[in-house]
Scaffold this active site. Structure first.
Site, PDB file in Angstrom:
ATOM      1  N   TYR A 124      -9.019 -41.840 -47.431  1.00  0.00           N
ATOM      2  CA  TYR A 124     -10.142 -42.969 -48.461  1.00  0.00           C
ATOM      3  C   TYR A 124      -9.589 -44.530 -48.633  1.00  0.00           C
ATOM      4  O   TYR A 124      -9.741 -45.365 -48.364  1.00  0.00           O
ATOM      5  CB  TYR A 124     -10.732 -42.555 -49.711  1.00  0.00           C
ATOM      6  CG  TYR A 124     -11.013 -41.057 -49.861  1.00  0.00           C
ATOM      7  CD1 TYR A 124     -11.138 -40.110 -48.129  1.00  0.00           C
ATOM      8  CD2 TYR A 124     -10.857 -40.754 -51.202  1.00  0.00           C
ATOM      9  CE1 TYR A 124     -11.594 -38.978 -48.504  1.00  0.00           C
ATOM     10  CE2 TYR A 124     -11.432 -39.167 -51.304  1.00  0.00           C
ATOM     11  CZ  TYR A 124     -11.530 -38.370 -50.081  1.00  0.00           C
ATOM     12  OH  TYR A 124     -12.416 -37.143 -49.913  1.00  0.00           O
ATOM     13  N   HIS A 147      -5.604 -31.661 -46.698  1.00  0.00           N
ATOM     14  CA  HIS A 147      -7.129 -32.602 -46.846  1.00  0.00           C
ATOM     15  C   HIS A 147      -7.822 -31.713 -45.360  1.00  0.00           C
ATOM     16  O   HIS A 147      -8.744 -31.764 -45.171  1.00  0.00           O
ATOM     17  CB  HIS A 147      -7.052 -33.790 -46.209  1.00  0.00           C
ATOM     18  CG  HIS A 147      -8.287 -34.986 -46.334  1.00  0.00           C
ATOM     19  ND1 HIS A 147      -7.952 -36.355 -46.850  1.00  0.00           N
ATOM     20  CD2 HIS A 147      -9.568 -34.570 -46.506  1.00  0.00           C
ATOM     21  CE1 HIS A 147     -10.051 -36.957 -46.699  1.00  0.00           C
ATOM     22  NE2 HIS A 147     -10.535 -35.935 -46.729  1.00  0.00           N
ATOM     23  N   ASP A 190     -11.145 -37.237 -57.591  1.00  0.00           N
ATOM     24  CA  ASP A 190     -10.977 -36.874 -57.072  1.00  0.00           C
ATOM     25  C   ASP A 190     -10.841 -38.194 -56.122  1.00  0.00           C
ATOM     26  O   ASP A 190     -11.775 -38.853 -55.828  1.00  0.00           O
ATOM     27  CB  ASP A 190     -12.103 -35.814 -56.345  1.00  0.00           C
ATOM     28  CG  ASP A 190     -12.413 -35.616 -54.642  1.00  0.00           C
ATOM     29  OD1 ASP A 190     -10.883 -34.689 -54.621  1.00  0.00           O
ATOM     30  OD2 ASP A 190     -12.171 -36.437 -54.360  1.00  0.00           O
ATOM     31  N   LYS A 220      -5.288 -35.713 -51.827  1.00  0.00           N
ATOM     32  CA  LYS A 220      -4.897 -34.634 -51.061  1.00  0.00           C
ATOM     33  C   LYS A 220      -4.333 -34.901 -49.939  1.00  0.00           C
ATOM     34  O   LYS A 220      -3.513 -36.625 -49.107  1.00  0.00           O
ATOM     35  CB  LYS A 220      -6.440 -35.034 -50.073  1.00  0.00           C
ATOM     36  CG  LYS A 220      -7.476 -34.180 -50.978  1.00  0.00           C
ATOM     37  CD  LYS A 220      -8.839 -34.984 -50.620  1.00  0.00           C
ATOM     38  CE  LYS A 220     -10.096 -34.161 -51.313  1.00  0.00           C
ATOM     39  NZ  LYS A 220     -10.071 -35.328 -52.204  1.00  0.00           N
TER      40      LYS A 220
END
Length: 324
Positions: free
Chosen positions: A72, A134, A67, A101
């Site tokens: 990120y 997200h 994931d 996401k």
């Protein structure tokens, strides 16, 4: 110190149910029929170099669910880790389940479609197993969802879902969608059990997936968790992760350490009793570490404002796993 046979006898004497299932092989069926591993690796707050190494290690040790997210800032590292992991193990792309996401800065119909292409390039993949919104950026998440529906119908993603949607926003989405979300990924741990929205999700067949399943470490220090760790001869983390699995929650603990990656998955040989699960349920404080008010886009005076800052890391630029 207990030897293995003595430990097993002790646990059975204490009423502990012994299991033999490998949690890494366990799957759950989503509402569109796609089977998703119930346990995997998360990479939030991990730089590209560490993400590449942890993903490579996880795949090598049997993990099949990975994931990540554009937010990120580590999708290139994750992509490198995936490619190296497949090469080392001889697995095929279809053997993995990869989630990403929609970035908050890519919300809206056209922006989301373009953002998906960027994600595919960074991950070095040609499809995703699961693609999530997200965060529900106010005024934009419906158009974003319609983009995900198009990607789903085109076969570019096998399942679509959301992340961090509360009851109000999930109900709004459900009233305007053609494809029911398969997953809602929420912060879920003993201190934040999201009981209200879980009832709605169960009615709609939407699977809960836990980010921060260990509560950022705070849950690990709870006396109840410590007591159960002693009882089962497991670490506090293993007790919490097993509790997640017994709740039917897809769980993706993050770690960059090989020992911890292995240890986190070693939870298939015991089962918490109903009484012990009830004790953990009492720990709920609805204590979130991150929620809407923490974002610039959640501004009642400017509901369409969007934060487009991606996490940045001090990387070497070399994302291949070290010494592999």
């Amino acid at each position: 110190m207990f030897v293995a046979s003595q430990s097993k006898k002790y646990l059975m004497d204490q009423g502990v149910v012994m299991m033999s299932e490998n949690v890494l092989a366990k799957t759950t069926e989503l509402n569109n029929g796609v089977k998703m591993p119930i346990f995997g690796l998360g990479v939030w707050k991990t730089n590209n170099s560490n993400a590449a190494n942890s993903v490579f290690t996880a795949i090598e040790k049997g993990y099949r669910l990975i994931d990540t997210a554009k937010q990120y800032g580590n999708q290139p590292g994750v992509g490198a880790g995936i490619q190296q992991g497949l090469l080392k193990t001889g697995l095929n792309r279809k053997d993995l389940f990869v989630t990403s996401k929609v970035f908050n800065g890519d919300v809206g119909y056209q922006a989301a479609l373009k953002g998906f292409k960027d994600t595919m390039n960074q991950l070095q993949l040609d499809y995703l197993d699961l693609y999530l919104i997200h965060w529900p950026v106010d005024g934009r998440y419906l158009d974003t969802w319609h983009a995900l529906e198009e990607l789903y119908h085109q076969g570019k993603v096998r399942a679509i879902g959301v992340s961090n949607f509360d009851t109000e926003r999930l109900q709004d989405l459900m009233a305007h969608c053609d494809v029911t979300p398969a997953v809602n990924q929420l912060e879920f741990n003993p201190l934040n059990q999201e009981k209200d929205i879980r009832q709605l999700m169960q009615l709609q067949g939407i699977q809960l997936e836990a980010w921060s399943p260990l509560g950022g470490g705070e849950s690990l220090n709870e006396p109840t968790i410590q007591k159960l760790a002693d009882k089962y001869h497991k670490t506090p983390a293993q007790v919490i992760l097993q509790w997640d699995i017994q709740q039917g929650v897809i769980t993706i603990p993050k770690s960059v350490h090989e020992k911890r990656i292995i240890e986190n998955s070693q939870i298939g040989n015991f089962e918490l009793t109903q009484e012990d699960q009830a004790e953990i349920a009492k720990l709920d404080q609805a204590k979130r570490s991150l929620w809407y008010e923490d974002f610039a886009w959640h501004d009642p005076q400017n509901p369409n404002g969007i934060s487009d800052v991606i996490d940045q890391w001090d990387d070497t630029g070399k994302f291949l796993p070290k010494n592999k």
